[in-house]
Write an enzyme that holds these catalytic residues in place. Structure first.
Site, short mmCIF file in Angstrom:
data_model
loop_
_atom_site.label_atom_id
_atom_site.label_comp_id
_atom_site.label_asym_id
_atom_site.label_seq_id
_atom_site.Cartn_x
_atom_site.Cartn_y
_atom_site.Cartn_z
N GLU A 1 25.55 50.07 22.72
CA GLU A 1 25.57 50.80 24.12
C GLU A 1 24.38 51.98 24.05
OE1 GLU A 1 25.73 52.17 27.66
OE2 GLU A 1 27.28 50.55 27.10
N GLY B 1 30.53 52.02 30.32
CA GLY B 1 29.71 51.28 31.38
C GLY B 1 29.85 51.95 32.39
N VAL B 2 29.40 51.07 33.56
CA VAL B 2 29.28 51.80 34.98
C VAL B 2 30.69 51.93 35.44
CG1 VAL B 2 28.22 51.23 37.25
CG2 VAL B 2 26.69 50.44 35.39
N LYS C 1 37.56 56.33 42.47
CA LYS C 1 38.95 56.12 42.54
C LYS C 1 39.28 57.69 42.43
CE LYS C 1 38.35 52.27 43.23
NZ LYS C 1 36.89 52.33 43.16
N GLY D 1 28.05 47.72 54.91
CA GLY D 1 29.70 48.04 55.03
C GLY D 1 30.61 47.20 54.10
N ILE E 1 31.63 49.27 48.49
CA ILE E 1 31.28 50.42 47.99
C ILE E 1 30.83 51.57 49.15
CG2 ILE E 1 29.25 51.41 46.60
CD1 ILE E 1 29.17 48.94 44.93
N ASP F 1 29.15 41.22 35.00
CA ASP F 1 28.07 41.05 36.21
C ASP F 1 26.93 40.35 35.67
OD1 ASP F 1 29.94 42.94 37.37
OD2 ASP F 1 28.52 44.46 37.74
N HIS G 1 65.03 47.91 47.54
CA HIS G 1 64.76 48.40 48.70
C HIS G 1 65.13 50.04 48.81
CE1 HIS G 1 65.22 48.88 53.15
NE2 HIS G 1 66.32 49.22 52.91
#
Length: 472
Positions: free
Chosen positions: A35, A42-43, A53, A182, A185, A312, A444
Site C-alpha cells: 500500500e 484505501g479510498v 457517512k 447528480g 457522490i 474498481d 412490529h
C-alpha cells in the site's frame, strides 16, 4: 537484481485488497500486502465511504433538530465548529485504519508501504522509503482502485474546484456551491453541504439524478433536493469555467439556453477512472479495456496466468462490497477451489435523505429488456413505525417473476433503506418466493415490516393497506 520469493502479493489495501490479503492468510498462504498510502483501508476508508457517512450522520443531527419543532421540541440554530467536526471525522478514519493494521499484524500479513510496478509477468518492483525491493511472486492480486475523474474542461488548477477527496476535507462552508453530476457522490455531498448552510446547485446531464435507480425510488430524493438545495438542473451541462478572483465563473446550458453564474466552490462528481497507469501493466502483458480497466474473467483472472484483478480496477459497479466479494473469488481460485463472480447479487445504496437502495433486477431494467415481471409496492405512509418518526416518504417494492413467483429484485427508498436491503439480497440469493417472504414474521412496529407487507400486497392481503386480491 536480487529478488525475494513471494507466495501471494496483493497490491492495494482497500476493502478489496485487505479482504483478499486476510482471506488468503486465513487459507494458509504467506501474504505480502503493498500500500502506498500511510493508512490501510484505501479510498473507501480514508477518502470516500467512511468519511462521507460520518459527515452525513453529523449533518443528519442538524436536520433532525430542525424537524422537531412541530413536535414541540425546539433547538437554537447550530453553531458549526469546522475544525472540531473535521477532527472528529478524521478520528473515525484513524480508528478504523488502525484496526485494519492490527488485524493484518495478527493474521501474519506482511505490510509494505510503497508503490508496486511490474518488471515482467512474475516480478514486482516496490518503491519504498527505504529504496527498491524486488519480489518474484507465484500469485498476485491487483486491487489498486480508482480515483475521481477530473475532465480537462474543469481542471483549472484552482483549489476551489474540488473532487470528492477535497470536498470531504470541509475546508469551509461555501456560500454558493455548484455540484457537477447528480450521481450518488454528488447528491450525498450536496446533502452534507446544504445542511451545513451552502446554497447548492446541482447540474446533471441526464434527465434525472441518481441514474440506475427506479424513478419511483428516486422521486423522494428529488423532492428533498428541491426543498433543501438551491436548484437541481437536469438535461444540463457545464460549457465553460474560469477563475474570477476568489470565485469560479461557470457557464451552463440547459434547453438551449446558456447562463453565467459565480460560485464560491465547485464539486466535480462525474465518475471515477481506474488507477491503472504507472503500474507497469504492459511489462506484465496485462490487458485493459478501452476505458483503461483491467480485463478479467468471472474468476477475476486476467489474461496473464497467476495475476488477478478485483474491485474498481476490474471495472463494473464501483462499490466496496463488490470488491470484497471479488477478493474471495480470487483467493478461492488461487487455492484451487472453483469460484466465480457470476450471478452474485450486489446491492446498491445511496446515502441521501432519504436513503435509496436496490438489489437484483430493477423495474426499469426489466422494462427496458422486455422481461415480464409483476411489481408489489408497499408505501411507508401505511407503516406505523414510519409515521411514528415522521418519515412517510418511503416505499418498499418487490420485483417478481409472474410464473414462479420468485423475488427477482427489491427496491427501497426511506430512512434506513441501506440497512433494510440486505434482507432483499438474502431473499434473491436464496431463490425465495413472495410467499416465503410473506410467511416470515417481522417485528412490529418496524420498517422491516414493509418487506413482509410488500409481499402481502402481491397477494392482495396486506394488513395495513388495501389492494385488490390477486386472482387465483
Amino acid at each position: 537484481m536480487e529478488s525475494t520469493k513471494a507466495e501471494v502479493i496483493v497490491i492495494g489495501a482497500g476493502p478489496g485488497g485487505y479482504a483478499a490479503a486476510f482471506y488468503a492468510a486465513d487459507k494458509g498462504k504467506n501474504v505480502i500486502l503493498i500500500e502506498q498510502e500511510k493508512n490501510l483501508g484505501g479510498v473507501c476508508l480514508n477518502h470516500g465511504c467512511i468519511p462521507s457517512k460520518a459527515l452525513l450522520h453529523a449533518t443528519h443531527q442538524i436536520s433532525g433538530a430542525r424537524e422537531s419543532a412541530h413536535r414541540g421540541i425546539t433547538f437554537a440554530e447550530p453553531q458549526i465548529d469546522l475544525d472540531k467536526l473535521r477532527d472528529w471525522k478524521n478520528g473515525v478514519i484513524s480508528k478504523l485504519a488502525s484496526g485494519v493494521s492490527m488485524i493484518a499484524q495478527r493474521r501474519g500479513v506482511q505490510v509494505i508501504h510503497g508503490r508496486g510496478y511490474f518488471e515482467d509477468p512474475k516480478t514486482l518492483r516496490v518503491e519504498t522509503a527505504d529504496g527498491q525491493k524486488f519480489f518474484n511472486f507465484e500469485q498476485l492480486i491487483i486491487a489498486v482502485g480508482s480515483r475521481p475523474a477530473l475532465p480537462k474542461i474543469f481542471d483549472l488548477g484552482n483549489p476551489r474546484i474540488m473532487t470528492s477527496t477535497e470536498a470531504l476535507q470541509i475546508e469551509d462552508i461555501p456560500e454558493k456551491l455548484l455540484v457537477i453530476g447528480g450521481g450518488y457522490i454528488g447528491m450525498e455531498l450536496g446533502t452534507v453541504y446544504a445542511t451545513l448552510g451552502s446554497k447548492v446547485t446541482v447540474v446533471e446531464a441526464l434527465d434525472s439524478i441518481l441514474a440506475g435507480g427506479d424513478p419511483d425510488l428516486v422521486r423522494p430524493v428529488i423532492r428533498y433536493a428541491e426543498k433543501n438545495f438551491r436548484e437541481v438542473r437536469v438535461k444540463a451541462k457545464v460549457v465553460k469555467m474560469a477563475t474570477v478572483g476568489k470565485q469560479i465563473k461557470v457557464l451552463t446550458e440547459q434547453d438551449g439556453q446558456q447562463k453565467e453564474e459565480l460560485f464560491d466552490r465547485v464539486l466535480v462528481s462525474v465518475g471515477r477512472v481506474p488507477n491503472a497507469d504507472d503500474l507497469g501493466l504492459e511489462n506484465a502483458g496485462v490487458e485493459r479495456d478501452e476505458r483503461g480497466f483491467i480485463k478479467v474473467n468471472p474468476h477475476q483472472q486476467t489474461n496473464v496466468p497467476g495475476i488477478y484483478a478485483i474491485g474498481d480496477i476490474a471495472g463494473g459497479v464501483m462499490l466496496a462490497h463488490k470488491a470484497s466479494r471479488e477478493a474471495r473469488v480470487a483467493v478461492e481460485n488461487i487455492i484451487g477451489e472453483s469460484s466465480t463472480f457470476e450471478g452474485v447479487i450486489i446491492p446498491a445504496v445511496v446515502f441521501t435523505d432519504p436513503e435509496v437502495a436496490w438489489a437484483g433486477l430493477t423495474e426499469s431494467e426489466a422494462r427496458a429488456k422486455g422481461i415480464e415481471i409483476e411489481v408489489a409496492k408497499f408505501p411507508w405512509a401505511a407503516s406505523g413505525r414510519a409515521i411514528s418518526f415522521d418519515r412517510t416518504d418511503g416505499l418498499t417494492k418487490l420485483i417478481v417473476d409472474p410464473q414462479s413467483e420468485r423475488i427477482l429484485g427489491v427496491g427501497i427508498v426511506g430512512y434506513g433503506a441501506g440497512e433494510l436491503i440486505a434482507e432483499g439480497v438474502v431473499a434473491i440469493e436464496m431463490g425465495a418466493t413472495v410467499e416465503d417472504l410473506a410467511l416470515c414474521v417481522h417485528p412490529h412496529p418496524t420498517v422491516s415490516e414493509t418487506l413482509m407487507e410488500a409481499a402481502e400486497v402481491f397477494f392482495g392481503t396486506s394488513t395495513h393497506t388495501y389492494t385488490r386480491k390477486k386472482a387465483e
